[in-house]
Design a protein around this motif. Structure first.
Motif, mmCIF file in Angstrom:
data_model
loop_
_atom_site.group_PDB
_atom_site.id
_atom_site.type_symbol
_atom_site.label_atom_id
_atom_site.label_comp_id
_atom_site.label_asym_id
_atom_site.label_seq_id
_atom_site.Cartn_x
_atom_site.Cartn_y
_atom_site.Cartn_z
ATOM 1 N N LYS A 68 21.269 40.785 51.507
ATOM 2 C CA LYS A 68 22.124 41.879 51.958
ATOM 3 C C LYS A 68 21.638 42.387 53.304
ATOM 4 O O LYS A 68 20.431 42.460 53.534
ATOM 5 C CB LYS A 68 22.098 43.015 50.940
ATOM 6 C CG LYS A 68 22.837 42.672 49.678
ATOM 7 C CD LYS A 68 23.000 43.882 48.787
ATOM 8 C CE LYS A 68 23.938 43.560 47.630
ATOM 9 N NZ LYS A 68 24.288 44.722 46.835
ATOM 10 N N LEU B 64 22.023 45.442 56.397
ATOM 11 C CA LEU B 64 22.447 46.798 56.711
ATOM 12 C C LEU B 64 23.354 46.738 57.929
ATOM 13 O O LEU B 64 22.933 46.303 58.998
ATOM 14 C CB LEU B 64 21.197 47.644 57.004
ATOM 15 C CG LEU B 64 21.320 49.168 57.007
ATOM 16 C CD1 LEU B 64 21.894 49.689 55.700
ATOM 17 C CD2 LEU B 64 19.969 49.803 57.286
ATOM 18 N N GLU C 116 32.552 49.226 68.611
ATOM 19 C CA GLU C 116 31.601 48.148 68.301
ATOM 20 C C GLU C 116 32.255 46.978 67.569
ATOM 21 O O GLU C 116 31.628 45.932 67.400
ATOM 22 C CB GLU C 116 30.426 48.686 67.471
ATOM 23 C CG GLU C 116 29.615 49.784 68.148
ATOM 24 C CD GLU C 116 30.252 51.149 68.038
ATOM 25 O OE1 GLU C 116 31.254 51.286 67.304
ATOM 26 O OE2 GLU C 116 29.778 52.087 68.708
ATOM 27 N N ASP D 93 32.933 52.095 52.454
ATOM 28 C CA ASP D 93 31.585 51.780 52.934
ATOM 29 C C ASP D 93 31.649 50.428 53.658
ATOM 30 O O ASP D 93 32.726 49.826 53.781
ATOM 31 C CB ASP D 93 30.541 51.771 51.805
ATOM 32 C CG ASP D 93 30.830 50.719 50.731
ATOM 33 O OD1 ASP D 93 31.610 49.763 50.992
ATOM 34 O OD2 ASP D 93 30.284 50.840 49.620
ATOM 35 N N ARG E 115 32.780 58.293 59.635
ATOM 36 C CA ARG E 115 31.648 58.113 58.695
ATOM 37 C C ARG E 115 31.622 56.705 58.103
ATOM 38 O O ARG E 115 30.575 56.238 57.660
ATOM 39 C CB ARG E 115 31.732 59.150 57.573
ATOM 40 C CG ARG E 115 31.615 60.564 58.079
ATOM 41 C CD ARG E 115 30.312 60.798 58.828
ATOM 42 N NE ARG E 115 30.205 62.178 59.287
ATOM 43 C CZ ARG E 115 29.179 62.628 60.017
ATOM 44 N NH1 ARG E 115 28.208 61.815 60.378
ATOM 45 N NH2 ARG E 115 29.151 63.877 60.402
ATOM 46 N N HIS F 177 30.844 54.305 61.605
ATOM 47 C CA HIS F 177 29.480 54.438 62.130
ATOM 48 C C HIS F 177 28.449 54.694 61.037
ATOM 49 O O HIS F 177 27.307 55.052 61.336
ATOM 50 C CB HIS F 177 29.426 55.543 63.183
ATOM 51 C CG HIS F 177 30.047 55.120 64.490
ATOM 52 N ND1 HIS F 177 30.455 56.001 65.440
ATOM 53 C CD2 HIS F 177 30.313 53.899 64.981
ATOM 54 C CE1 HIS F 177 30.956 55.346 66.478
ATOM 55 N NE2 HIS F 177 30.891 54.062 66.214
ATOM 56 N N GLY F 178 28.862 54.541 59.775
ATOM 57 C CA GLY F 178 27.897 54.621 58.696
ATOM 58 C C GLY F 178 27.360 53.226 58.424
ATOM 59 O O GLY F 178 28.123 52.255 58.450
ATOM 60 N N GLN F 179 26.056 53.124 58.202
ATOM 61 C CA GLN F 179 25.499 51.819 57.849
ATOM 62 C C GLN F 179 25.272 51.768 56.349
ATOM 63 O O GLN F 179 24.734 52.713 55.771
ATOM 64 C CB GLN F 179 24.155 51.596 58.542
ATOM 65 C CG GLN F 179 24.211 51.522 60.052
ATOM 66 C CD GLN F 179 22.831 51.314 60.648
ATOM 67 O OE1 GLN F 179 22.064 50.477 60.192
ATOM 68 N NE2 GLN F 179 22.512 52.088 61.662
ATOM 69 N N SER F 180 25.650 50.643 55.739
ATOM 70 C CA SER F 180 25.277 50.399 54.348
ATOM 71 C C SER F 180 25.206 48.892 54.131
ATOM 72 O O SER F 180 25.460 48.117 55.052
ATOM 73 C CB SER F 180 26.272 51.082 53.389
ATOM 74 O OG SER F 180 27.589 50.638 53.625
ATOM 75 N N LEU F 181 24.840 48.506 52.922
ATOM 76 C CA LEU F 181 24.483 47.103 52.685
ATOM 77 C C LEU F 181 25.714 46.220 52.526
ATOM 78 O O LEU F 181 26.697 46.605 51.908
ATOM 79 C CB LEU F 181 23.611 47.005 51.432
ATOM 80 C CG LEU F 181 22.291 47.765 51.560
ATOM 81 C CD1 LEU F 181 21.521 47.766 50.246
ATOM 82 C CD2 LEU F 181 21.437 47.169 52.674
ATOM 83 N N GLN G 132 33.066 58.686 48.302
ATOM 84 C CA GLN G 132 31.605 58.818 48.222
ATOM 85 C C GLN G 132 31.212 60.285 48.033
ATOM 86 O O GLN G 132 30.290 60.599 47.272
ATOM 87 C CB GLN G 132 30.943 58.276 49.491
ATOM 88 C CG GLN G 132 31.363 56.874 49.891
ATOM 89 C CD GLN G 132 30.797 55.781 49.004
ATOM 90 O OE1 GLN G 132 30.042 56.041 48.066
ATOM 91 N NE2 GLN G 132 31.171 54.546 49.282
#
Lengths: 580, 199
Positions: A2, A4, A33, A132, A161, A164-168, A239
């Motif tokens: 996985k 990030l 991005e 996410d 959110r 620009h939120g990072q998750s797996l 979330q």
């Protein structure tokens, strides 16, 4: 394994795995991005387009040509691209097309917080809302499948959110060889009225078919908990709901247009009290209410700004917190950087008491004190056309103190047509193009004037001076914005002239590699300082006033020397340069 | 619910909070838990107040940290620590760079920079004051202030320093690596007395 990833990186990864070969966008926070990541995949043609309308049209052409195409933009970019979007909904696709719309509730870096799910409904195309980064990737893959299965462009809507939120994220393999055959098919792709009339019923049937599909779509799920509270939600708000109300029953919708009526009715029928929790507009709520289902929504949750777990928890749960009371802290608004070539120009504008029809970019920050040198800022390109309206309302005398201020990237995005209108219709104010050779605010993206493409390969660079001359502007001057006396002289001359004029203030952004000023920080000669306060009116973060005399923060000052020119008493000195 | 670690990084746009949160996110990943990071790009990066958020634990939902739930505030600027203090949990830790950057309303003279910032912070949390700018200059570049602060943070998170060093090496431009390595070690070995703690 996985990884990030930000939502934007995951969207790009999803497009890569979906076999996309063409990707286009105009930079805009929080979407930028996506295309920057797409450009790192050698299998994909990615481009910065001149604006969002162009980006979508490139994507449409690619789709009709049989490729899978991804087009990305911020929420207000979809306004620019709305024209092709609404009719592309009628033609449908050949290769799948996914439009990513990145919204900005809370306006972290935007001029409004419009809810673009309304565009999906308006254009009658499906919209998916990931919550996410994993869903960003998965939903983009599904979106391409739906696009081809239902012959429709598909919107994937994110918000800051998510983007620009990072998750797996779990990575997958790329699908290859998906290019479809191209066949000439005018009834499908030439939207003459006669053909358009044939397509509209297809669109309405498609909407019904998509609603039926959405009843069992894998992106919707019910998480049963305590049935006294049922919550319908989507996107990142899911979330927040899970964090604030871990016991509640939740219907998480992945596809929020067209809505699954039966699924929602069944869920509503099994909970005691039904809530819809969504950011911005009551998009889900209004449809659910229209079906006669009793629901609590916007009477409890704000229509303005971002939601949060604590906000939801405080309204519906037993949220406990021991937060400190907020102290009185001065605001810290964003500012032009030390050494920014826009600063001195605004200082001069402020001195000359010009009316400024402004535009979108870093230079919008010239609106804030102490520069306070902007009267209007509406949307990309509105500076020039808006100034023409100001002149037509108030006359040529008013235009002697009127400038339109626009950046290079914004001018190429949508300023050219406005300037052509000025020439055509006899406007006489001055257009000031602040050319810093980049799209600075969004993080320094290339554009048709920089000589580079998104992947940093060389490209022809448009010559702004020649471009504006070719539009019919006869008075065109280029100045160095670091030369404040020259800026003042030229602006006085050009605003005085009773015909359309363009002044190009040309100097690269101070944050671009190789364009930092040389010579080291400025020094204050306190014996010469009379505390007159002129330098303070520059609003440079590197000039600090612990007393009435300035001092220089040497970690911030890069020795641009604009303040040196502003000081009448030679109290500000560039290191290595003697007073004269 | 199992414990989620919440770390808020606050500062001024341009100070390197985004890079710091990326490093911290990657470091947290080594624990084999769920990690979420929330960043803000765009306009606030031009010298505005910025906040990035890192959360890790067995299950993390929101990417943002709720009010009053941050275990640690890592502040790159003093006044910003005070601004975001309501996010700290009672008795949480504040690691604060002893640097004052005047915002524009202070520069133009319409308001004053707040006084007794450290004392105000200490009412609510355990405060560690770090002369991060001086340490970064000692390491060779004022811009490494963010990495000094990561070094100080590394003292209290209980994650092997070697993991931090590896992530750092993968995250910074190669030619700045030597300075950043030194900056990290200076932060890691920095010994500060807690200013005070909650009674």
């Amino acid at each position: 394994m996985k990884r990030l990833m930000t939502g934007n990186q995951a969207i790009a990864r999803g497009a890569f795995e979906a076999g996309v070969t063409v990707a286009s966008a105009y930079p805009g926070t929080p979407s930028t991005e996506i295309i920057e990541t797409m450009a790192t995949y050698p299998e994909i043609y990615a481009e910065w387009s001149t604006n969002e309308k162009v980006a979508l049209e490139v994507g449409i052409g690619a789709s009709i040509g049989g490729a899978r195409a991804l087009v990305a933009m911020k929420h207000v970019g979809v306004n620019v691209a709305a024209d092709p979007l609404f009719t592309f909904s009628y033609t449908g696709v050949n290769g799948g097309l996914v439009l990513v719309s990145a919204g900005d509730p809370g306006m972290h870096s935007s001029q409004n917080e419009q809810d673009n799910r309304n565009y999906a409904k308006f254009a009658k195309i499906p919209v998916l809302e990931p919550s996410d980064s994993q869903e960003c990737k998965d939903f983009v893959l599904l979106a391409f499948q739906l696009s081809e299965q239902f012959d429709t462009p598909v919107m994937v809507r994110t918000t800051t959110r998510v983007a620009h939120g990072q998750s797996l994220v779990t990575l997958g393999e790329r699908q290859e060889g998906l290019l479809k055959d191209y066949e000439k098919n005018p009834p499908k792709y030439v939207m003459l009225p006669g053909y358009g009339r044939q397509r509209h019923p297809v669109v309405e049937d498609r909407r019904k078919a998509l609603a039926a599909y959405n009843e069992t779509a894998p992106v919707n799920r019910i998480e049963w908990g305590d049935k006294r509270i049922g919550v319908i939600t989507s996107g990142v708000v899911y979330q927040y709901v899970k964090e604030a109300l871990p016991e509640a029953s939740v219907l998480k919708l992945g596809m929020t247009f067209p809505l699954p009526q039966q699924l929602i009715k069944d869920f509503a029928g099994q909970v005691e009290k039904l809530y819809v929790i969504e950011e911005l507009e009551p998009f889900l709520e209004e449809q659910i209410r229209a079906w006669g289902i009793e629901v609590v929504g916007k009477e409890l949750f704000p229509r303005i700004g971002e939601l949060s777990p604590e906000l939801i928890g405080a309204k519906l749960g037993d949220w406990q917190q021991e937060a400190a009371v907020a102290a009185e802290v001065p605001n810290r608004p964003p500012v032009l950087c030390p050494g920014c070539p826009h600063r001195g120009v605004y200082y001069v504008i402020n001195r000359l008491k010009l009316t400024v029809s402004g535009d979108i970019g870093c230079y919008t920050l010239g609106a804030t004190p102490p520069l306070s040198a902007m009267d209007t800022c509406i949307c990309m390109g509105a500076s020039i056309s808006g100034a023409l309206g100001l002149e037509k309302a108030r006359g040529k005398e008013f235009a002697r103190k009127l400038v339109a201020v626009i950046g290079d990237s914004t001018f190429l995005h949508s300023g050219i047509t406005g300037l052509l209108d000025v020439v055509y219709n006899g406007g006489t104010f001055t257009t000031l193009i602040l050319d810093n050779s980049t799209t600075a605010m969004t993080g320094h993206q290339e554009h048709p004037g920089t000589g580079c493409r998104v992947d940093h390969t060389p490209a022809p660079a448009v010559d702004l001076e020649q471009l504006v001359r070719s539009l019919g502007v006869k008075r065109v001057r280029t100045v160095d914005p670091y030369d404040l006396a020259e800026v003042e002289r030229v602006l006085k001359e050009e605003t005085a002239a009773e015909e359309a004029s363009v002044v190009i203030a040309k100097r690269p952004c101070v944050l671009l590699k190789g364009h930092q000023p040389t010579g080291g920080p400025v020094r204050v000669d306190e014996s010469l300082c009379t505390e007159c306060g002129r330098c303070r009116r520059l609003g440079c973060p590197a000039l600090v006033f612990k007393t009435a005399k300035p001092s220089v923060d040497t970690t911030l000052c890069n020795g641009c020397g604009q303040c040196v020119q502003v000081c009448r008493f030679n109290a500000l000195v560039k290191e290595g340069e003697a007073n004269d | 619910m199992t414990k989620v670690m919440n770390i808020l990084l606050v500062g001024v746009g341009g100070q390197g909070t985004v890079l710091a949160s990326k490093v911290l996110g990657q470091v947290a990943l080594s624990l084999g838990q769920e990690v979420k990071v929330a960043e803000i790009h765009g306009m606030s990066q031009r010298g505005g107040s910025v906040v990035t958020q890192v959360r890790y634990g067995e299950k993390v939902y929101a990417p943002t940290i709720p009010l009053g739930k941050a275990d640690v505030i890592l502040a790159f600027e003093k006044m910003e620590a005070l601004r975001w203090l309501p996010y700290l949990k009672k008795g949480g830790r504040v690691i604060v760079n002893d640097q004052e950057l005047d915002p524009m309303p202070v520069i133009v003279g319409s308001v004053s920079y707040p006084e007794k910032v450290i004392e105000q912070l200490a009412v609510h949390g355990q405060v560690t004051v770090v002369p991060a700018l001086q340490l970064a200059e000692e390491a060779g570049n004022a811009k490494a202030t963010n990495v000094v602060l990561l070094g100080v943070l590394a003292q209290s998170l209980g994650i092997e320093p070697e993991i931090w060093r590896q992530v750092l090496a993968d995250s910074v431009p190669p030619k700045t690596l030597a300075v950043n390595k030194k900056a990290f070690e200076l932060g890691l070995n920095y010994k500060a007395e807690d200013v005070s703690s909650v009674s």
